[in-house]
Scaffold this motif. Structure first.
Motif, PDB file in Angstrom:
ATOM      1  N   ALA A 102       0.820  -1.212   0.000  1.00 16.62           N
ATOM      2  CA  ALA A 102       0.000   0.000   0.000  1.00 16.62           C
ATOM      3  C   ALA A 102       0.857   1.266   0.000  1.00 16.62           C
ATOM      4  O   ALA A 102       0.557   2.239  -0.705  1.00 16.62           O
ATOM      5  CB  ALA A 102      -0.943   0.005   1.197  1.00 16.62           C
ATOM      6  N   VAL A 103       1.923   1.248   0.794  1.00 15.25           N
ATOM      7  CA  VAL A 103       2.783   2.427   0.879  1.00 15.25           C
ATOM      8  C   VAL A 103       3.503   2.656  -0.445  1.00 15.25           C
ATOM      9  O   VAL A 103       3.577   3.787  -0.948  1.00 15.25           O
ATOM     10  CB  VAL A 103       3.797   2.288   2.032  1.00 15.25           C
ATOM     11  CG1 VAL A 103       4.831   3.415   1.975  1.00 15.25           C
ATOM     12  CG2 VAL A 103       3.074   2.327   3.372  1.00 15.25           C
ATOM     13  N   THR A 105       2.596   1.725  -3.429  1.00 18.74           N
ATOM     14  CA  THR A 105       1.623   2.177  -4.436  1.00 18.74           C
ATOM     15  C   THR A 105       1.315   3.659  -4.257  1.00 18.74           C
ATOM     16  O   THR A 105       1.257   4.423  -5.236  1.00 18.74           O
ATOM     17  CB  THR A 105       0.319   1.366  -4.330  1.00 18.74           C
ATOM     18  OG1 THR A 105       0.609  -0.013  -4.578  1.00 18.74           O
ATOM     19  CG2 THR A 105      -0.707   1.851  -5.330  1.00 18.74           C
ATOM     20  N   ALA A 106       1.138   4.064  -3.006  1.00 22.80           N
ATOM     21  CA  ALA A 106       0.848   5.474  -2.725  1.00 22.80           C
ATOM     22  C   ALA A 106       2.052   6.354  -3.034  1.00 22.80           C
ATOM     23  O   ALA A 106       1.903   7.494  -3.491  1.00 22.80           O
ATOM     24  CB  ALA A 106       0.430   5.643  -1.272  1.00 22.80           C
ATOM     25  N   GLU A 109       2.096   7.175  -6.654  1.00 23.46           N
ATOM     26  CA  GLU A 109       1.118   8.217  -6.955  1.00 23.46           C
ATOM     27  C   GLU A 109       1.612   9.591  -6.479  1.00 23.46           C
ATOM     28  O   GLU A 109       1.432  10.600  -7.165  1.00 23.46           O
ATOM     29  CB  GLU A 109      -0.217   7.890  -6.293  1.00 23.46           C
ATOM     30  CG  GLU A 109      -1.307   8.934  -6.477  1.00 23.46           C
ATOM     31  CD  GLU A 109      -1.683   9.174  -7.936  1.00 23.46           C
ATOM     32  OE1 GLU A 109      -2.313  10.207  -8.219  1.00 23.46           O
ATOM     33  OE2 GLU A 109      -1.350   8.329  -8.801  1.00 23.46           O
ATOM     34  N   ALA A 110       2.259   9.621  -5.307  1.00 22.86           N
ATOM     35  CA  ALA A 110       2.801  10.891  -4.804  1.00 22.86           C
ATOM     36  C   ALA A 110       3.886  11.416  -5.737  1.00 22.86           C
ATOM     37  O   ALA A 110       3.950  12.626  -6.022  1.00 22.86           O
ATOM     38  CB  ALA A 110       3.367  10.697  -3.406  1.00 22.86           C
ATOM     39  N   CYS A 113       2.231  12.947  -8.748  1.00 25.26           N
ATOM     40  CA  CYS A 113       1.707  14.280  -8.443  1.00 25.26           C
ATOM     41  C   CYS A 113       2.829  15.306  -8.382  1.00 25.26           C
ATOM     42  O   CYS A 113       2.703  16.423  -8.891  1.00 25.26           O
ATOM     43  CB  CYS A 113       0.949  14.262  -7.119  1.00 25.26           C
ATOM     44  SG  CYS A 113      -0.587  13.326  -7.130  1.00 25.26           S
ATOM     45  N   MET A 125      -3.085  14.092  -0.240  1.00 29.04           N
ATOM     46  CA  MET A 125      -2.730  12.702   0.049  1.00 29.04           C
ATOM     47  C   MET A 125      -1.607  12.542   1.070  1.00 29.04           C
ATOM     48  O   MET A 125      -1.471  11.490   1.699  1.00 29.04           O
ATOM     49  CB  MET A 125      -2.350  11.972  -1.239  1.00 29.04           C
ATOM     50  CG  MET A 125      -1.011  12.352  -1.840  1.00 29.04           C
ATOM     51  SD  MET A 125      -0.623  11.344  -3.314  1.00 29.04           S
ATOM     52  CE  MET A 125      -0.584   9.696  -2.612  1.00 29.04           C
ATOM     53  N   ARG A 128      -2.253  11.223   5.073  1.00 23.18           N
ATOM     54  CA  ARG A 128      -2.528   9.792   5.225  1.00 23.18           C
ATOM     55  C   ARG A 128      -1.314   8.953   4.834  1.00 23.18           C
ATOM     56  O   ARG A 128      -0.977   7.974   5.505  1.00 23.18           O
ATOM     57  CB  ARG A 128      -3.738   9.399   4.370  1.00 23.18           C
ATOM     58  CG  ARG A 128      -4.068   7.899   4.403  1.00 23.18           C
ATOM     59  CD  ARG A 128      -4.324   7.426   5.830  1.00 23.18           C
ATOM     60  NE  ARG A 128      -4.535   5.989   5.899  1.00 23.18           N
ATOM     61  CZ  ARG A 128      -5.727   5.413   5.895  1.00 23.18           C
ATOM     62  NH1 ARG A 128      -6.831   6.161   5.825  1.00 23.18           N
ATOM     63  NH2 ARG A 128      -5.843   4.099   5.974  1.00 23.18           N
ATOM     64  N   LEU A 129      -0.647   9.331   3.748  1.00 22.64           N
ATOM     65  CA  LEU A 129       0.522   8.578   3.317  1.00 22.64           C
ATOM     66  C   LEU A 129       1.616   8.603   4.376  1.00 22.64           C
ATOM     67  O   LEU A 129       2.263   7.580   4.635  1.00 22.64           O
ATOM     68  CB  LEU A 129       1.056   9.149   1.996  1.00 22.64           C
ATOM     69  CG  LEU A 129       2.365   8.556   1.472  1.00 22.64           C
ATOM     70  CD1 LEU A 129       2.279   7.036   1.343  1.00 22.64           C
ATOM     71  CD2 LEU A 129       2.742   9.202   0.141  1.00 22.64           C
ATOM     72  N   ASP A 132       0.626   6.207   7.123  1.00 23.94           N
ATOM     73  CA  ASP A 132       0.770   4.818   6.670  1.00 23.94           C
ATOM     74  C   ASP A 132       2.238   4.415   6.605  1.00 23.94           C
ATOM     75  O   ASP A 132       2.619   3.308   7.025  1.00 23.94           O
ATOM     76  CB  ASP A 132       0.128   4.644   5.294  1.00 23.94           C
ATOM     77  CG  ASP A 132      -1.378   4.616   5.342  1.00 23.94           C
ATOM     78  OD1 ASP A 132      -1.944   4.574   6.458  1.00 23.94           O
ATOM     79  OD2 ASP A 132      -2.009   4.628   4.270  1.00 23.94           O
ATOM     80  N   VAL A 152       8.706   9.857   1.733  1.00 21.14           N
ATOM     81  CA  VAL A 152       7.498  10.646   2.023  1.00 21.14           C
ATOM     82  C   VAL A 152       7.902  11.991   2.621  1.00 21.14           C
ATOM     83  O   VAL A 152       7.380  13.043   2.226  1.00 21.14           O
ATOM     84  CB  VAL A 152       6.554   9.897   2.975  1.00 21.14           C
ATOM     85  CG1 VAL A 152       5.314  10.759   3.269  1.00 21.14           C
ATOM     86  CG2 VAL A 152       6.125   8.559   2.394  1.00 21.14           C
TER      87      VAL A 152
END
Length: 393
Positions: A102-103, A105-106, A109-110, A113, A125, A128-129, A132, A152
């Motif tokens: 999940a991390v 994948t996010a 996406e980050a 962006c 986002m 939450r990221l 996580d 992150v």
């Protein structure tokens, strides 16, 4: 108080008056000419980061305070509060599990962006990221998991630095370094040092920033080998040349900038394309974009413009994060050579490529202010950019 919807030069005028200083008094305190200061305030000349730093120091302000924070709406403010809370809880992971993958994948996406300069989506986002990734890193306790958390925090730094939220930027790079140090990761350490040096750049503390970059280059050369060493050294030299271009002593600035430019070229000479690592790009094209910006900062706009006769081709395939600032820097160079029409065309291109970047980029806003002043009479393109930037002509 910094006026958020003013371009840097106009914001400078407000700050000077708030400090009870005349133009002559501030010019003497900062050791700049009164004529230069007057032209900056009325919009006939751009306020450069280097000049903003010395003027800010004379008033007891940092460079980012003089440049002014980027505009932010109420919804962004709510997400910013949530992000601050997540940063504060860096060692207090939530009592829940995060699904495998999940991390990562996010993070993809980050990075998308960030690459496309979708600042709004990234702001939404990140809280939450970050939570996580904090859970994931503490649970897995592996170099990969901790590097994911560091990545992150790197995006948090990028977002904060773009808006000149410097308290958050400093905290983000401190947390980024902390995450990297939980497990041995020399390449991650180089990326963290690059971001930390960025905070010195944002504050206008150039010499310490350069010291940090040179120390990090030495560490990378001694702890890494092969492609990873070249990538780390390349990334750090890109930051180094940007810092060097803003040294007050222009003779030293040129010498240091040329050193970092050549080192960056040497590091990426084997790369036939750009390499993307931990949200950063390194390679011949990105070295070109940084060199162009540095030569503008060095006060040599003709050399900057002479680097290519086809900017679109030179930037082909580069992400908007690099394309838009390069067109903004090209517009700066064109203004410095007296070509206000070309400057407007370049600035328009920056807005077309990455409107969210251009709206919050201090030099994008400043160049627009000066271009509109020099054109004397509004035209449809200027009116359009004025509306998008929230800067009155």
């Amino acid at each position: 108080m910094t006026i958020m919807d003013l371009a840097p030069g106009a914001n400078l005028a407000v700050l000077r008056k708030e400090h009870g200083l005349t133009q002559r008094q501030l010019a003497r305190l900062a050791n700049v000419s009164e004529s230069q200061l007057s032209k900056i305030e009325v919009g006939d000349r751009t306020l450069t980061p280097a000049v903003a730093a010395v003027l800010g120091e004379a008033m007891g302000l940092t460079m980012d305070q003089v440049l002014g924070r980027a505009p932010m709406d109420k919804r962004e403010g709510l997400h910013l509060t949530a992000l601050r809370s997540a940063i504060r809880d860096y060692d207090l992971p939530d009592r829940r599990s995060v699904p495998e993958g999940a991390v990562q994948t996010a993070l993809v996406e980050a990075e998308r962006c960030r690459s496309k300069v979708d600042v709004s989506a990234l702001t939404v986002m990140l809280p939450r990221l970050l939570r996580d990734a904090t859970v994931y890193a503490h649970a897995e306790n592996t170099p990969t998991a901790w590097m994911a958390l560091a990545d992150v925090y790197s995006s948090v730094y990028w977002l904060a630095a773009r808006h000149r939220w410097m308290d958050m930027a400093e905290l983000a790079v401190a947390r980024q370094r902390w995450a990297v140090e939980q497990q041995p990761n020399p390449l991650g350490a180089a990326v963290a040092s690059r971001d930390r040096a960025g905070t010195y750049l944002n504050f206008g503390d150039i010499e310490r920033g350069l010291t940090l970059v040179d120390r990090a280059i030495g560490e990378a050369q001694s702890t890494l080998s092969g492609d990873e060493r070249d990538i780390a050294v390349g990334i750090l030299n890109l930051r180094g040349m940007t810092l060097a271009g803003r040294l007050q002593d222009k003779k030293e600035a040129k010498r240091e900038a040329e050193r970092h430019i050549q080192s960056a070229r040497d590091a990426c000479q084997w790369m036939n394309r750009e390499v993307r690592v931990h949200g950063l790009t390194v390679g011949p094209q990105n070295t070109f974009t940084h060199e162009l910006a540095t030569r503008v900062d060095l006060g040599n706009p003709r050399a900057a413009l002479g680097l290519t006769d086809d900017l679109d081709r030179a930037l082909s395939g580069m992400p908007p994060t690099r394309v838009a600032p390069t067109y903004i820097n090209t517009a700066r160079a064109q203004l410095d050579t007296g070509d206000k029409d070309a400057a407007l065309a370049s600035l328009t291109r920056a807005w077309e490529v990455a409107p969210q970047m251009a709206r919050i980029h201090p030099m994008g806003r400043e160049v627009l202010r000066v271009v509109s002043s020099l054109h004397k009479r509004s035209n449809p393109q200027l009116l359009k950019l004025s509306k998008m930037s929230r800067i009155a002509l």
